[in-house]
Design a protein around this motif. Structure first.
Motif, PDB file in Angstrom:
ATOM      1  N   GLY A 148     -71.642-102.142 -43.906  1.00 12.72           N
ATOM      2  CA  GLY A 148     -72.595-101.164 -43.024  1.00 12.72           C
ATOM      3  C   GLY A 148     -71.550-100.190 -42.279  1.00 12.72           C
ATOM      4  N   ARG A 149     -72.455 -99.239 -41.396  1.00 14.82           N
ATOM      5  CA  ARG A 149     -71.559 -98.301 -40.974  1.00 14.82           C
ATOM      6  C   ARG A 149     -72.306 -98.088 -39.390  1.00 14.82           C
ATOM      7  NH1 ARG A 149     -73.317 -93.016 -44.403  1.00 14.82           N
ATOM      8  NH2 ARG A 149     -75.298 -92.962 -44.160  1.00 14.82           N
ATOM      9  N   VAL A 150     -71.435 -97.414 -38.683  1.00 15.08           N
ATOM     10  CA  VAL A 150     -71.963 -97.256 -37.339  1.00 15.08           C
ATOM     11  C   VAL A 150     -71.177 -95.815 -36.980  1.00 15.08           C
ATOM     12  CG1 VAL A 150     -72.278 -99.653 -36.488  1.00 15.08           C
ATOM     13  CG2 VAL A 150     -70.133 -98.330 -36.111  1.00 15.08           C
ATOM     14  N   ASN A 151     -71.823 -95.178 -35.963  1.00 14.48           N
ATOM     15  CA  ASN A 151     -71.331 -94.075 -35.541  1.00 14.48           C
ATOM     16  C   ASN A 151     -70.400 -94.199 -34.201  1.00 14.48           C
ATOM     17  OD1 ASN A 151     -73.179 -92.249 -37.388  1.00 14.48           O
ATOM     18  ND2 ASN A 151     -74.892 -92.559 -35.777  1.00 14.48           N
ATOM     19  N   ILE A 152     -69.559 -93.586 -34.393  1.00 15.65           N
ATOM     20  CA  ILE A 152     -68.514 -93.511 -33.360  1.00 15.65           C
ATOM     21  C   ILE A 152     -68.888 -92.953 -31.949  1.00 15.65           C
ATOM     22  CG2 ILE A 152     -67.443 -91.346 -33.633  1.00 15.65           C
ATOM     23  CD1 ILE A 152     -64.608 -92.516 -33.207  1.00 15.65           C
ATOM     24  N   THR A 153     -68.613 -93.788 -30.868  1.00 14.10           N
ATOM     25  CA  THR A 153     -68.889 -93.466 -29.548  1.00 14.10           C
ATOM     26  C   THR A 153     -70.311 -93.572 -29.307  1.00 14.10           C
ATOM     27  OG1 THR A 153     -69.468 -91.407 -29.802  1.00 14.10           O
ATOM     28  CG2 THR A 153     -67.202 -91.816 -29.245  1.00 14.10           C
ATOM     29  N   GLU A 154     -70.936 -94.216 -30.268  1.00  9.22           N
ATOM     30  CA  GLU A 154     -72.592 -94.687 -30.050  1.00  9.22           C
ATOM     31  C   GLU A 154     -72.894 -96.142 -30.344  1.00  9.22           C
ATOM     32  OE1 GLU A 154     -74.945 -90.650 -31.238  1.00  9.22           O
ATOM     33  OE2 GLU A 154     -75.198 -92.564 -32.556  1.00  9.22           O
ATOM     34  N   MET A 155     -73.558 -96.749 -29.206  1.00  3.93           N
ATOM     35  CA  MET A 155     -74.100 -98.158 -29.571  1.00  3.93           C
ATOM     36  C   MET A 155     -75.451 -98.352 -29.974  1.00  3.93           C
ATOM     37  SD  MET A 155     -73.996-101.164 -26.837  1.00  3.93           S
ATOM     38  CE  MET A 155     -75.768-101.111 -26.208  1.00  3.93           C
ATOM     39  N   SER A 156     -75.501 -98.963 -31.000  1.00  5.89           N
ATOM     40  CA  SER A 156     -77.029 -99.261 -31.669  1.00  5.89           C
ATOM     41  C   SER A 156     -77.674-100.236 -30.959  1.00  5.89           C
ATOM     42  CB  SER A 156     -77.029 -99.327 -33.411  1.00  5.89           C
ATOM     43  OG  SER A 156     -78.088 -99.736 -33.623  1.00  5.89           O
ATOM     44  N   THR A 157     -78.876-100.140 -30.511  1.00  6.24           N
ATOM     45  CA  THR A 157     -79.576-101.120 -29.817  1.00  6.24           C
ATOM     46  C   THR A 157     -80.350-102.037 -30.798  1.00  6.24           C
ATOM     47  OG1 THR A 157     -81.497 -99.747 -29.647  1.00  6.24           O
ATOM     48  CG2 THR A 157     -79.776-100.006 -27.706  1.00  6.24           C
ATOM     49  N   GLU A 158     -80.433-101.750 -32.182  1.00  6.92           N
ATOM     50  CA  GLU A 158     -81.185-102.496 -33.081  1.00  6.92           C
ATOM     51  C   GLU A 158     -80.177-103.371 -34.211  1.00  6.92           C
ATOM     52  OE1 GLU A 158     -84.517-102.703 -33.299  1.00  6.92           O
ATOM     53  OE2 GLU A 158     -84.590-101.303 -31.784  1.00  6.92           O
ATOM     54  N   PRO A 159     -80.658-104.080 -34.764  1.00  5.93           N
ATOM     55  CA  PRO A 159     -79.663-104.890 -35.717  1.00  5.93           C
ATOM     56  C   PRO A 159     -79.344-103.978 -36.917  1.00  5.93           C
ATOM     57  CG  PRO A 159     -81.727-106.280 -35.242  1.00  5.93           C
ATOM     58  CD  PRO A 159     -81.913-104.898 -34.568  1.00  5.93           C
ATOM     59  N   LEU A 160     -78.014-104.037 -37.191  1.00  7.17           N
ATOM     60  CA  LEU A 160     -77.159-102.928 -37.925  1.00  7.17           C
ATOM     61  C   LEU A 160     -77.937-103.375 -39.508  1.00  7.17           C
ATOM     62  CD1 LEU A 160     -73.718-103.060 -36.896  1.00  7.17           C
ATOM     63  CD2 LEU A 160     -75.257-101.919 -36.322  1.00  7.17           C
ATOM     64  N   ILE A 161     -78.122-102.169 -40.268  1.00  8.81           N
ATOM     65  CA  ILE A 161     -78.528-102.267 -41.417  1.00  8.81           C
ATOM     66  C   ILE A 161     -77.483-102.430 -42.540  1.00  8.81           C
ATOM     67  CG2 ILE A 161     -79.712-100.988 -43.413  1.00  8.81           C
ATOM     68  CD1 ILE A 161     -81.137 -99.528 -41.343  1.00  8.81           C
ATOM     69  N   LEU A 162     -77.404-103.394 -43.216  1.00 11.93           N
ATOM     70  CA  LEU A 162     -76.283-103.867 -44.280  1.00 11.93           C
ATOM     71  C   LEU A 162     -76.795-103.608 -45.495  1.00 11.93           C
ATOM     72  CD1 LEU A 162     -74.942-107.106 -42.197  1.00 11.93           C
ATOM     73  CD2 LEU A 162     -74.136-104.508 -41.907  1.00 11.93           C
ATOM     74  N   GLU A 163     -75.619-103.478 -46.434  1.00  5.71           N
ATOM     75  CA  GLU A 163     -75.704-103.717 -47.797  1.00  5.71           C
ATOM     76  C   GLU A 163     -74.952-104.885 -48.407  1.00  5.71           C
ATOM     77  OE1 GLU A 163     -78.051-102.083 -49.913  1.00  5.71           O
ATOM     78  OE2 GLU A 163     -78.496-100.545 -48.206  1.00  5.71           O
ATOM     79  N   PRO A 164     -75.474-105.635 -49.524  1.00  5.22           N
ATOM     80  CA  PRO A 164     -76.775-105.503 -50.190  1.00  5.22           C
ATOM     81  C   PRO A 164     -78.118-105.949 -49.463  1.00  5.22           C
ATOM     82  CG  PRO A 164     -75.646-107.335 -51.182  1.00  5.22           C
ATOM     83  CD  PRO A 164     -74.722-106.801 -49.876  1.00  5.22           C
ATOM     84  N   GLY A 165     -77.770-106.442 -48.055  1.00  2.97           N
ATOM     85  CA  GLY A 165     -79.085-106.885 -47.282  1.00  2.97           C
ATOM     86  C   GLY A 165     -78.438-107.414 -46.268  1.00  2.97           C
TER      87      GLY A 165
END
Length: 289
Positions: A148-165
């Motif tokens: 999966g991936r995240v943006n630097i300096t940002e906090m996602s409030t939703e579950p992260l989207i991963l591959e392959p699921g």
């Protein structure tokens, strides 16, 4: 007058089993050499008091799993480890005769049937899905790492989207289907991530401030037995946020080529045969590139 009468015992009685049909439930994890049906439950009687000879017949496909202790001992024992996925029910036939095989005498016989039902045991650790089977009998299934991936300096409030699921594991002992819980056991520097114990959803506790990737170790454990567990790798890449799509600096590019040019020759700008044609795109997220 004295008459001596001798009564000869003729072989005119067949062996008799106490029961002609038995049923046994056998746990999948029963130890090899364990008794499945006791001798006293299978011993046949004979009115002629003959020695009884036994033979066990198994169903095609389940040979080698069950056997009797000896030709004169009908106790049935487990000869090879069971596997519920290979078969979970079978039928054994026990023959009794009052003469050994090959005897020229008249042979009387009897038969009893033993129905065996295999009960699935908790023998396998959880499998992360999706996974690929590693052997023909499908007893081992290996999963690939999640990414999966995240943006630097940002906090996602939703579950992260991963591959392959999404992170998800099952109990491969399907008739038991024990409850599984999830936890992060490694790689979670600064406690940036959390995993929901029940769903496996991966979320963020705080924003990432470093461009370094995370290599998390997530464990799936059976609630009823913590020794039944598996570990999966989750790679989280940290990227710069992209707010803008790239675009071409010019909507239409015009070029020119010369006749009989060799393959891989340059295409030149129309009207300027000394300058190669350059097609460029820019991205406002990266103004200095």
């Amino acid at each position: 007058l004295e008459i001596l009468v001798t009564v000869l015992n003729m072989n005119d009685n067949s062996p008799e089993f106490k029961q002609t049909n038995l049923t046994r439930a056998v746990p999948e994890d029963t130890k090899v050499n364990a008794t499945i049906v006791a001798r006293e439950d299978l011993s046949a009687s004979d009115g002629d008091l003959d020695t009884i000879f036994y033979e066990l017949i198994t169903v095609l496909g389940t040979e080698g799993y069950f056997a009797i202790k000896g030709v004169n001992n009908p106790e049935i024992y487990l000869q090879k480890a069971l596997d519920y996925e290979k078969f979970n029910v079978t039928t054994l036939v026990l023959n009794a005769r009052d003469r050994p095989v090959g005897s020229a005498d008249v042979i009387n016989t009897a038969t009893t049937t033993i129905n065996i039902f295999i009960e699935q045991a908790d023998t396998k650790s959880p499998w992360f899905l999706p996974c690929n089977f590693m052997n023909a009998d499908k007893s081992i299934c290996i999963s690939s790492p999640y990414t999966g991936r995240v943006n630097i300096t940002e906090m996602s409030t939703e579950p992260l989207i991963l591959e392959p699921g999404p992170i998800y594991a099952i109990d491969p002992d399907r008739t038991l289907n024990e409850k599984i819980v999830y936890s992060i056991v490694g790689g979670n520097t600064d406690n940036v991530f959390s995993v929901d114990a029940d769903t496996g959803n991966l979320t963020m506790n705080k924003a990432v401030t470093s461009p370094d990737s995370y290599l998390l170790q997530v464990m799936a454990t059976q609630v009823n037995n913590i020794q039944k567990y598996s570990i999966a790798t989750v790679e989280i890449k940290v990227i710069n946020k992209s707010d803008y799509a790239p675009y071409f600096e010019t909507k239409i590019y015009n070029g020119m080529v010369f006749v009989d040019l060799a393959p891989r020759s340059f295409v030149f700008q129309a009207g300027d045969p000394s300058s190669p044609l350059m097609i460029t795109a820019v991205d406002a997220d990266f103004p200095n590139v």
